[in-house]
Design a protein around this motif. Structure first.
Motif, PDB file in Angstrom:
ATOM      1  N   VAL A   1       0.856  -1.184   0.000  1.00  0.00           N
ATOM      2  CA  VAL A   1       0.000   0.000   0.000  1.00  0.00           C
ATOM      3  C   VAL A   1       0.889   1.230   0.000  1.00  0.00           C
ATOM      4  O   VAL A   1       1.655   1.449   0.942  1.00  0.00           O
ATOM      5  CB  VAL A   1      -0.928   0.015   1.232  1.00  0.00           C
ATOM      6  CG1 VAL A   1      -1.798   1.265   1.220  1.00  0.00           C
ATOM      7  CG2 VAL A   1      -1.787  -1.238   1.266  1.00  0.00           C
ATOM      8  N   THR A   2       0.820   2.021  -1.038  1.00  0.00           N
ATOM      9  CA  THR A   2       1.637   3.216  -1.149  1.00  0.00           C
ATOM     10  C   THR A   2       0.772   4.462  -0.985  1.00  0.00           C
ATOM     11  O   THR A   2      -0.199   4.647  -1.720  1.00  0.00           O
ATOM     12  CB  THR A   2       2.405   3.252  -2.496  1.00  0.00           C
ATOM     13  OG1 THR A   2       3.013   4.526  -2.669  1.00  0.00           O
ATOM     14  CG2 THR A   2       1.464   2.986  -3.668  1.00  0.00           C
TER      15      THR A   2
ATOM     16  N   ASN B   1      -6.889   5.838   2.715  1.00  0.00           N
ATOM     17  CA  ASN B   1      -8.031   5.638   3.604  1.00  0.00           C
ATOM     18  C   ASN B   1      -7.906   4.269   4.267  1.00  0.00           C
ATOM     19  O   ASN B   1      -7.880   3.234   3.604  1.00  0.00           O
ATOM     20  CB  ASN B   1      -9.331   5.728   2.811  1.00  0.00           C
ATOM     21  CG  ASN B   1     -10.559   5.719   3.703  1.00  0.00           C
ATOM     22  OD1 ASN B   1     -10.561   5.157   4.788  1.00  0.00           O
ATOM     23  ND2 ASN B   1     -11.625   6.355   3.230  1.00  0.00           N
ATOM     24  N   VAL B   2      -7.820   4.239   5.594  1.00  0.00           N
ATOM     25  CA  VAL B   2      -7.583   2.993   6.299  1.00  0.00           C
ATOM     26  C   VAL B   2      -8.762   2.032   6.143  1.00  0.00           C
ATOM     27  O   VAL B   2      -8.581   0.802   6.167  1.00  0.00           O
ATOM     28  CB  VAL B   2      -7.284   3.275   7.787  1.00  0.00           C
ATOM     29  CG1 VAL B   2      -8.519   3.759   8.520  1.00  0.00           C
ATOM     30  CG2 VAL B   2      -6.714   2.040   8.471  1.00  0.00           C
TER      31      VAL B   2
ATOM     32  N   ILE C   1      -8.241   0.345   2.846  1.00  0.00           N
ATOM     33  CA  ILE C   1      -7.127  -0.600   2.967  1.00  0.00           C
ATOM     34  C   ILE C   1      -7.587  -1.875   3.665  1.00  0.00           C
ATOM     35  O   ILE C   1      -7.256  -2.993   3.241  1.00  0.00           O
ATOM     36  CB  ILE C   1      -5.962   0.059   3.733  1.00  0.00           C
ATOM     37  CG1 ILE C   1      -5.404   1.237   2.942  1.00  0.00           C
ATOM     38  CG2 ILE C   1      -4.868  -0.956   4.031  1.00  0.00           C
ATOM     39  CD1 ILE C   1      -4.371   2.048   3.688  1.00  0.00           C
ATOM     40  N   SER C   2      -8.378  -1.730   4.718  1.00  0.00           N
ATOM     41  CA  SER C   2      -8.889  -2.903   5.433  1.00  0.00           C
ATOM     42  C   SER C   2      -9.785  -3.750   4.541  1.00  0.00           C
ATOM     43  O   SER C   2      -9.747  -4.991   4.591  1.00  0.00           O
ATOM     44  CB  SER C   2      -9.649  -2.461   6.683  1.00  0.00           C
ATOM     45  OG  SER C   2      -8.800  -1.750   7.571  1.00  0.00           O
ATOM     46  N   SER C   3     -10.609  -3.100   3.710  1.00  0.00           N
ATOM     47  CA  SER C   3     -11.466  -3.843   2.786  1.00  0.00           C
ATOM     48  C   SER C   3     -10.636  -4.612   1.764  1.00  0.00           C
ATOM     49  O   SER C   3     -10.939  -5.770   1.437  1.00  0.00           O
ATOM     50  CB  SER C   3     -12.422  -2.878   2.079  1.00  0.00           C
ATOM     51  OG  SER C   3     -13.276  -2.229   2.994  1.00  0.00           O
ATOM     52  N   ALA C   4      -9.571  -3.961   1.261  1.00  0.00           N
ATOM     53  CA  ALA C   4      -8.703  -4.640   0.294  1.00  0.00           C
ATOM     54  C   ALA C   4      -7.997  -5.829   0.926  1.00  0.00           C
ATOM     55  O   ALA C   4      -7.821  -6.882   0.294  1.00  0.00           O
ATOM     56  CB  ALA C   4      -7.683  -3.650  -0.267  1.00  0.00           C
TER      57      ALA C   4
ATOM     58  N   ARG D   1      -8.108   8.061   8.938  1.00  0.00           N
ATOM     59  CA  ARG D   1      -9.467   7.568   9.128  1.00  0.00           C
ATOM     60  C   ARG D   1     -10.422   8.699   8.830  1.00  0.00           C
ATOM     61  O   ARG D   1     -10.308   9.797   9.407  1.00  0.00           O
ATOM     62  CB  ARG D   1      -9.665   7.071  10.558  1.00  0.00           C
ATOM     63  CG  ARG D   1      -9.033   5.717  10.820  1.00  0.00           C
ATOM     64  CD  ARG D   1      -9.319   5.221  12.230  1.00  0.00           C
ATOM     65  NE  ARG D   1     -10.747   5.229  12.548  1.00  0.00           N
ATOM     66  CZ  ARG D   1     -11.268   4.611  13.603  1.00  0.00           C
ATOM     67  NH1 ARG D   1     -10.463   3.951  14.430  1.00  0.00           N
ATOM     68  NH2 ARG D   1     -12.559   4.668  13.840  1.00  0.00           N
ATOM     69  N   PRO D   2     -11.390   8.505   7.943  1.00  0.00           N
ATOM     70  CA  PRO D   2     -12.279   9.602   7.537  1.00  0.00           C
ATOM     71  C   PRO D   2     -13.186  10.102   8.650  1.00  0.00           C
ATOM     72  O   PRO D   2     -13.714  11.209   8.562  1.00  0.00           O
ATOM     73  CB  PRO D   2     -13.080   8.989   6.385  1.00  0.00           C
ATOM     74  CG  PRO D   2     -13.024   7.516   6.612  1.00  0.00           C
ATOM     75  CD  PRO D   2     -11.690   7.245   7.218  1.00  0.00           C
TER      76      PRO D   2
END
Length: 470
Positions: free
Chosen positions: A139-140, A169-170, A173-176, A195-196
């Protein structure tokens, strides 16, 4: 509707206050208090599949604790937990595996930090070369996918299992991570992740803390390994809250000078191995290459017949490393003499010079003293005190030291040479590199239980050592 409370958080130390203040009461920094959303008002992200779980109230249990309540099925006895040989993932990079404690522990959460341009992203990208059969999600948050691709081409990394995601967006990233289920997750860098549901900017204390907590939770749940790349401040510490270092399992520092070839990867904290272990790498155009015999490399350019040069043996984790100490003592041109130390603690240098002046009669009050640890190594072990003291005395008298001797010992305020630990591995390393004599504390002579191909001499005071090797 309940009124939202206002919270101000210091971006340097994380101190919280309910009103804005120009000066932080915690660290004393000015203009660092930023308004943020209180944690109690932040809505937690619901993982995928959470809605399919039964709540605690729906299965007849007392209360309504929600779907994430811990059940008896989640509790296991220590003897019921099985460990397999695959608990550690060996990369094949001997120096890296050494620092990690024998390989990457499954489910580990690591932080690697260093100066800009030192090679953190290079080391993480090269994971794709050494682990081609494992899925790596890179993740870049600072570069585009094309930029990472260009670096991978330069390093010779061409793996189909190296997946790239340009996201900050964390939650995304968690979903990916839940979709890909990687073996290793690399986040470059944690200061760009946000975190939004938090009002503060990326890189702030709250964002770094909460983003790390989110990634830590999913790492432990899915049991893959995560590497966070972190920035450092001007003082050399990791940017962000101090709690960041407590949350991770391993803290790695990438040390070295960008203008020199050698890089040192040091484990400051490691729950799965020895702390303060180091791995030595050489930076080339094609990437990082490991150096398996750092002592020989650090002494390869050593000068002979020159005053102010000694060799010490420092224990870096479980590895003994021989390093050259260089000293230059010259008459001062200013009213206040200079004291400069590179790779050695400045305050300890002042103490050693004071002991030399008091106990050995060497007056440094009118002289500038410069100490350098060759090879870009940073030494903080007391066992190198003796080498620093003798190097300064050698340059002061302009008399070369015995080039075949290794100096090991801690210098006390009374001028005594104090006992050091792990003396046998140090002597074996010195003998392997061809040194003829080792000067060690007198009390360490009784602790040697093996035959060594090196002459070992005990010393009680600093004055004795100065007279012995000069």
């Amino acid at each position: 509707m309940a009124k939202k409370s206002i919270l101000y958080v210091c971006q340097e130390c994380g101190h919280e206050a309910h009103k804005w203040m120009g000066k932080c009461p915690g660290c004393g920094a000015w203009n660092t208090m930023v308004e943020e959303t209180p944690k109690s008002q932040v809505k937690a992200r619901v993982p995928k599949g959470a809605s399919k779980k039964k709540s605690a109230g729906s299965n007849g249990s007392r209360g309504g604790w929600g779907a994430n309540r811990t059940t008896n099925a989640d509790i296991k006895r220590l003897t019921e937990i099985e460990l397999t040989e695959e608990a550690r993932l060996r990369t094949g990079i001997v120096e890296f595996d050494r620092v990690m404690g024998g390989g990457i522990m499954q489910g580990s959460f690591s932080l690697i930090a260093g100066d800009p341009g030192i090679g953190k992203s290079t080391l993480m990208t090269e994971m794709g070369r050494y682990l081609p059969n494992h899925t790596i999600l890179y993740v870049t948050g600072e570069e585009s996918k094309r930029q990472v691709k260009l670096r991978a081409q330069r390093l010779g990394v061409d793996s189909e299992n190296l997946l790239l995601l340009s996201e900050t967006n964390v939650e995304e990233i968690s979903s990916a991570v839940e979709d890909v289920e990687p073996d290793i997750l690399i986040v470059d860098s944690i200061q760009t992740i946000y975190r939004p549901d938090l009002s503060s900017a990326p890189g702030s204390v709250s964002q770094v803390r909460e983003s790390t907590a989110s990634l830590l939770k999913i790492t432990k749940e899915l049991e893959f390994s995560t590497f966070l790349v972190g920035h450092v401040t001007k003082k050399g510490t990791i940017a962000g809250p101090r709690v960041l270092e407590h949350m991770v399992d391993t803290v790695l520092y990438f040390e070295g000078d960008r203008h020199h070839a050698y890089r040192i990867l040091r484990s400051v904290k490691n729950r799965f191995g020895a702390a303060n272990e180091i791995g030595v790498f050489e930076m080339r155009e094609s990437g990082l290459r490991e150096v398996q015999n750092p002592s020989e490399i650090f002494l390869s350019e050593r000068g002979y017949g020159v005053s102010g040069s000694t060799v010490v043996c420092s224990m870096e984790g479980t590895r003994p490393v021989l390093v050259e100490i260089q000293s230059l003592v010259t008459p001062s041109s200013y009213g206040t003499p200079q004291r400069t130390a590179t790779g050695f603690e400045y305050k300890r240098l002042q103490m050693i010079l004071a002991v030399l002046e008091k106990r050995s009669g060497l007056a440094f009050s009118d002289y500038d003293v410069f100490i350098n640890v060759a090879g870009g190594v940073k030494l903080d072990e007391p066992a190198v005190d003796l080498g620093v003291a003798v190097a300064a005395a050698s340059s002061f008298k302009d008399v070369p030291t015995d080039t075949g001797s290794v100096l090991i010992g801690e210098v006390g305020l009374g001028g005594e040479i104090r006992t050091v630990s792990q003396v046998e591995p140090r002597l074996k390393e010195a003998a392997k590199l061809g040194f003829e004599r080792a000067v060690i504390p007198q009390n360490n002579l009784d602790r040697i239980t093996v035959d060594l191909d090196i002459d070992v001499t005990g010393a009680k005071t600093l004055r004795d050592v100065v007279d012995m090797v000069l």
